[in-house]
Design a protein around this motif. Sequence first.
Motif, mmCIF file in Angstrom:
data_model
loop_
_atom_site.group_PDB
_atom_site.id
_atom_site.type_symbol
_atom_site.label_atom_id
_atom_site.label_comp_id
_atom_site.label_asym_id
_atom_site.label_seq_id
_atom_site.Cartn_x
_atom_site.Cartn_y
_atom_site.Cartn_z
ATOM 1 N N MET A 22 91.490 -87.490 53.327
ATOM 2 C CA MET A 22 90.856 -87.026 52.103
ATOM 3 C C MET A 22 91.453 -87.733 50.899
ATOM 4 O O MET A 22 90.726 -88.221 50.033
ATOM 5 C CB MET A 22 91.090 -85.521 51.994
ATOM 6 N N THR A 23 92.783 -87.817 50.844
ATOM 7 C CA THR A 23 93.392 -88.510 49.699
ATOM 8 C C THR A 23 92.982 -89.969 49.710
ATOM 9 O O THR A 23 92.740 -90.565 48.660
ATOM 10 C CB THR A 23 94.922 -88.413 49.730
ATOM 11 N N LEU A 24 92.887 -90.564 50.901
ATOM 12 C CA LEU A 24 92.447 -91.959 50.997
ATOM 13 C C LEU A 24 91.062 -92.117 50.385
ATOM 14 O O LEU A 24 90.821 -93.000 49.551
ATOM 15 C CB LEU A 24 92.426 -92.367 52.470
ATOM 16 N N ALA A 25 90.168 -91.194 50.786
ATOM 17 C CA ALA A 25 88.795 -91.284 50.287
ATOM 18 C C ALA A 25 88.760 -91.109 48.779
ATOM 19 O O ALA A 25 88.101 -91.872 48.068
ATOM 20 C CB ALA A 25 87.931 -90.220 50.968
ATOM 21 N N LEU A 26 89.512 -90.096 48.313
ATOM 22 C CA LEU A 26 89.495 -89.844 46.871
ATOM 23 C C LEU A 26 90.070 -91.026 46.111
ATOM 24 O O LEU A 26 89.563 -91.418 45.054
ATOM 25 C CB LEU A 26 90.278 -88.574 46.556
ATOM 26 N N ARG A 27 91.136 -91.603 46.668
ATOM 27 C CA ARG A 27 91.762 -92.720 45.952
ATOM 28 C C ARG A 27 90.827 -93.929 45.903
ATOM 29 O O ARG A 27 90.637 -94.544 44.853
ATOM 30 C CB ARG A 27 93.077 -93.092 46.626
ATOM 31 N N ALA A 28 90.221 -94.244 47.061
ATOM 32 C CA ALA A 28 89.308 -95.394 47.090
ATOM 33 C C ALA A 28 88.143 -95.165 46.119
ATOM 34 O O ALA A 28 87.758 -96.053 45.354
ATOM 35 C CB ALA A 28 88.785 -95.604 48.503
ATOM 36 N N GLY A 29 87.620 -93.910 46.145
ATOM 37 C CA GLY A 29 86.508 -93.598 45.251
ATOM 38 C C GLY A 29 86.918 -93.724 43.797
ATOM 39 O O GLY A 29 86.169 -94.248 42.966
ATOM 40 N N SER A 30 88.138 -93.270 43.462
ATOM 41 C CA SER A 30 88.567 -93.349 42.063
ATOM 42 C C SER A 30 88.730 -94.790 41.627
ATOM 43 O O SER A 30 88.377 -95.137 40.487
ATOM 44 C CB SER A 30 89.885 -92.635 41.839
ATOM 45 N N VAL A 31 89.286 -95.616 42.518
ATOM 46 C CA VAL A 31 89.447 -97.024 42.132
ATOM 47 C C VAL A 31 88.082 -97.630 41.819
ATOM 48 O O VAL A 31 87.884 -98.260 40.771
ATOM 49 C CB VAL A 31 90.157 -97.822 43.245
ATOM 50 N N ALA A 32 87.114 -97.386 42.709
ATOM 51 C CA ALA A 32 85.770 -97.927 42.476
ATOM 52 C C ALA A 32 85.187 -97.363 41.193
ATOM 53 O O ALA A 32 84.578 -98.088 40.390
ATOM 54 C CB ALA A 32 84.866 -97.598 43.663
ATOM 55 N N GLY A 33 85.390 -96.052 40.969
ATOM 56 C CA GLY A 33 84.850 -95.436 39.764
ATOM 57 C C GLY A 33 85.472 -96.002 38.508
ATOM 58 O O GLY A 33 84.781 -96.260 37.511
ATOM 59 N N ILE A 34 86.798 -96.204 38.551
ATOM 60 C CA ILE A 34 87.474 -96.742 37.361
ATOM 61 C C ILE A 34 86.991 -98.166 37.087
ATOM 62 O O ILE A 34 86.766 -98.548 35.934
ATOM 63 C CB ILE A 34 89.001 -96.682 37.549
ATOM 64 N N VAL A 35 86.807 -98.934 38.166
ATOM 65 C CA VAL A 35 86.274 -100.290 37.971
ATOM 66 C C VAL A 35 84.895 -100.225 37.313
ATOM 67 O O VAL A 35 84.582 -100.985 36.381
ATOM 68 C CB VAL A 35 86.202 -101.050 39.316
ATOM 69 N N ALA A 36 84.085 -99.247 37.761
ATOM 70 C CA ALA A 36 82.736 -99.125 37.184
ATOM 71 C C ALA A 36 82.811 -98.766 35.701
ATOM 72 O O ALA A 36 82.097 -99.348 34.867
ATOM 73 C CB ALA A 36 81.942 -98.070 37.950
ATOM 74 N N VAL A 37 83.695 -97.813 35.359
ATOM 75 C CA VAL A 37 83.818 -97.419 33.952
ATOM 76 C C VAL A 37 84.346 -98.577 33.114
ATOM 77 O O VAL A 37 83.875 -98.839 31.993
ATOM 78 C CB VAL A 37 84.743 -96.183 33.828
ATOM 79 N N TYR A 38 85.314 -99.297 33.688
ATOM 80 C CA TYR A 38 85.836 -100.478 32.986
ATOM 81 C C TYR A 38 84.715 -101.476 32.714
ATOM 82 O O TYR A 38 84.576 -101.984 31.598
ATOM 83 C CB TYR A 38 86.941 -101.121 33.833
ATOM 84 N N ALA A 39 83.899 -101.717 33.757
ATOM 85 C CA ALA A 39 82.801 -102.681 33.592
ATOM 86 C C ALA A 39 81.838 -102.220 32.504
ATOM 87 O O ALA A 39 81.328 -103.024 31.722
ATOM 88 C CB ALA A 39 82.063 -102.860 34.915
ATOM 89 N N ALA A 40 81.636 -100.883 32.442
ATOM 90 C CA ALA A 40 80.746 -100.368 31.404
ATOM 91 C C ALA A 40 81.361 -100.565 30.022
ATOM 92 O O ALA A 40 80.701 -101.029 29.088
ATOM 93 C CB ALA A 40 80.468 -98.893 31.652
ATOM 94 N N ALA A 41 82.657 -100.253 29.900
ATOM 95 C CA ALA A 41 83.293 -100.302 28.583
ATOM 96 C C ALA A 41 83.446 -101.727 28.087
ATOM 97 O O ALA A 41 83.358 -102.001 26.886
ATOM 98 C CB ALA A 41 84.651 -99.620 28.635
#
Lengths: 574, 363
Positions: A22-41
């Motif tokens: 679960m932590t693995l999934a959450l961490r991988a998802g957060s990294v992808a999400g942060i990359v997406a937000v970074y790309a947006a900003a």
Amino acid sequence: MTTAVTTLPVLHPARSLARMDMTLALRAGSVAGIVAVYAAAVGILKVFGQREVIVDHLTLGHVFLFSLAGACGAYVWTRSKASIRLRVINVVIAGIASGFFLVALIALMANVNLRWMFTALSSDLLRSLIYDRGAVGGSVLFLGAGALGAICGALLIGLPQTPRRCLVWGLSAVLIAGVFQELIQIALRFGWPITSLRTFLYVWRGLTLQGAMIAFATAFCVCWALDLGRRHLRRRRGPADIDVAIPRLRSQLASAVLLLCILVVFPLVAGSYIGQVMMLVSLFVLMGMGLNIEVGLAGLLDLGFVAFFAVGAYTMALLTADSEFALAHYTSLPSLTFWMALPLAVLAATGIGILFGLPVLGVRGDYLAVATLGLGEIVRVLVISDAAKPVLGGAQGILQVPKPTIGGIELVDPMHLFYLTLVFVLVAALIAWRLEGSRLGRAWTAIRDDEDVAQALGINLVQCKLLAYGLGAAFAGLAGAIFAAMLTSVYPHSFSLLVSINVLALLIVGGLGSLPGVIVGALLLIGLPEVLREFNEYRFLFYGVLLIVVMQWRPEGLWPSPQRKREVRTPRLG
Amino acid sequence: MTATNALPERPQRRVRGRVSFTTVISWMLRITIVVTLLASAVSSVLKDRYSIDQWFDLVAFGITIGSVYALIALGYTMVYGVLRLINFAHGEIVMAGSFAGFFVAASLDSTGALNRYPILGFAAMLAIALLVSGGIAVLTERFAYRPFRHAPRLAPLICAIGVSFLLQQSFRGFFGTGLRSYPDPDWLMPPVSIFGFDVPAVQVLVVSSAIVVMVGLYLIVHKTRMGTAMRAVSEDVDVATLMGINVDRVVTFTFALGGAVGGIAGVFYGLVFKQVHFFMGFTPGIKAFGAAVLGGIGNVPGAMIGGIFLGICESVAPALLLDGFGIPAPHQMRDLVAFSLLIAVLIFRPYGIFGERLARRRG
């Protein structure tokens, strides 16, 4: 570790595994999400969103976000060790988590004005991504697409090799056909059968849905057929028959020749804009080969390389231009032609290269990088300054540099100029190639690996280093001279530090010390941003990312020289 | 953190009587440089173009900008001492601090709080800048430099260049390409009188706060446990590890400290030049690296002195040296002076002004 290990906590293995996943999934998802937000900003998402892959259906922004989710799904799938059911749940969780960050961004943007700080976060950015569905619908869309993307990524990685490869081929074909639609449409403008193919696949804005399906199916089938054929061959020959060394060399040679053929033929097919782009690419190939001598062979990291390029360009301009700054205007020197000035420009650059080399001979390693950077900046400041204005024209530069002529015909078309440069590139490549294996080349490599040992072996450090600077500068001077003639003008702003970084980045990405690597690097780093014009603004961002990524995961570059590959890949002893 | 073993570029002692080509060249260069400098200084003084007030302004500005360089140089020197790495991205970290300070100041200014509570506002700017820059520096170290801890030297350097561009272009993407001007609060308006000369209040503020930061940093490096660990790691990593020092923690702390000081320097730089821009970190970064080398890299007090020396040189030299030649618009040549000094130091004294003396005293 000195702590006592007597009281290891007893954990239920299955439950702890599940929690870890679960932590693995959450961490991988957060990294992808942060990359997406970074790309947006940072504004990349906006630019991606404007480039349509399939008209009215899919933009590059969607592809980017979807493949981000896919990558994190694939990562979770391969890393997770739980049962299949749990793995699927984890993948879905990772996908949703990756979408969640953008949803949070939407919520934030709806309530707080971020625009005064982040210029890229405008409201129309996300609207185009969620197909005008409003905040709630958009959020659901993001979360759902994230989960779907993650599942697709996991499926793709979980498939057997053959269908996976075919799928990847098909999807890449669609992506290429969509993103490079302008180029392909221009290339398809000849004659009857091809033109009708074009109307079949494209409307003028880009790839149609029908066209995308056709591209996908074609690539998929071709890949499948190739795979079948290969398997058939292997079965007939038997596995023992595979000789490793000679076919690989031959295939490398073949791909090098293929690369060259693409360089020669491609602009003919794709029109004069591409000719111009390829012209720029070949100039950077020239410079890359020069810097390759300094960095790749002799190990002298030079960040002031642009100075030599500038010297070549200014020499060409001063000798040939029809302006008040030209030497012919106020001295008794005659105004030279391109061909007469070219060797002089190369000579001048070589001289400056040796002059640069002289003071920094004793400086080593990272200090050398800073020293050369400083020298390059000094040249730039001098050229712009008012003090040098009467000679070099200051910030306005020198105008009216004539284009080269052959037999009385002026080469105006960028395509002709490209072929002219290509000839120079070939000659220079021949020289660079022969230098690599020569006594001097081996001496350079020895200096790169260990200066003290090289000196102890009787290599003349001063001579070798100066030759490296001089020859490297000669290549850059040649490129600069052609550059001046190509633009028919010289401005100091063309010679900023960014050019040096450009050349260094293409060397690193292609592979230090490798000549085909230079070409690959130049095509990727110079050609691609020119073709995809809207990315031009972010090219240095991508360069930075590329430098870090390549140094971490593929330090030998995309097309390494065999020697360098050996060095990087074998662990060091001691 | 002293300069004893941070001297990879130290030339070997040569056998007396054998003169090599490089030494001849370097001596010729030295003599030419000294003679030209003297000649131009004399002719410039003889011309008498500047009044005593103007000279004082130049020196005061030099000290101001020099103390900013000194703060930036501290980040370079500490990181180099611990990791032997030129942190190319340090200039960008300074820029990040400047942006952070700007956004705090701008938001405070829009409500009028910056004028009402000057000390609180200034402290908030510094605090946020310090946190942002320190955070970015730590992240950079964790994700970009740590994988290269044991790699050959070219690799981390190239990666550092990559980080520098990534940061710079990210800020460009985030905050746009235009210049943004720092708010100008009322309490920085009236000039302060020192020895009968009028000095802008910004300069007094910057110099005095920079001195406070430097003293604080000196105390951290020399009096605390973590500072001692830092100096131990910069002396010898292996022995420090054997002594039970957690090198990873020390490196992280060093980056945090250097980044934080860099962030403060960024705010000062913004206050002095009144604007922020995504490319602003590059030039002061390179110059400050020169200052760090000048003071002997790895040497904390050396970096402070080197920075101030560089600032004064850069400010005074165009008027003193270049005007003598009758060069038009000598102030355009400020960067030229700084870069020439940088190269001269790298060539002639790569171990810094104090490097050798300290080394001898210890040896």
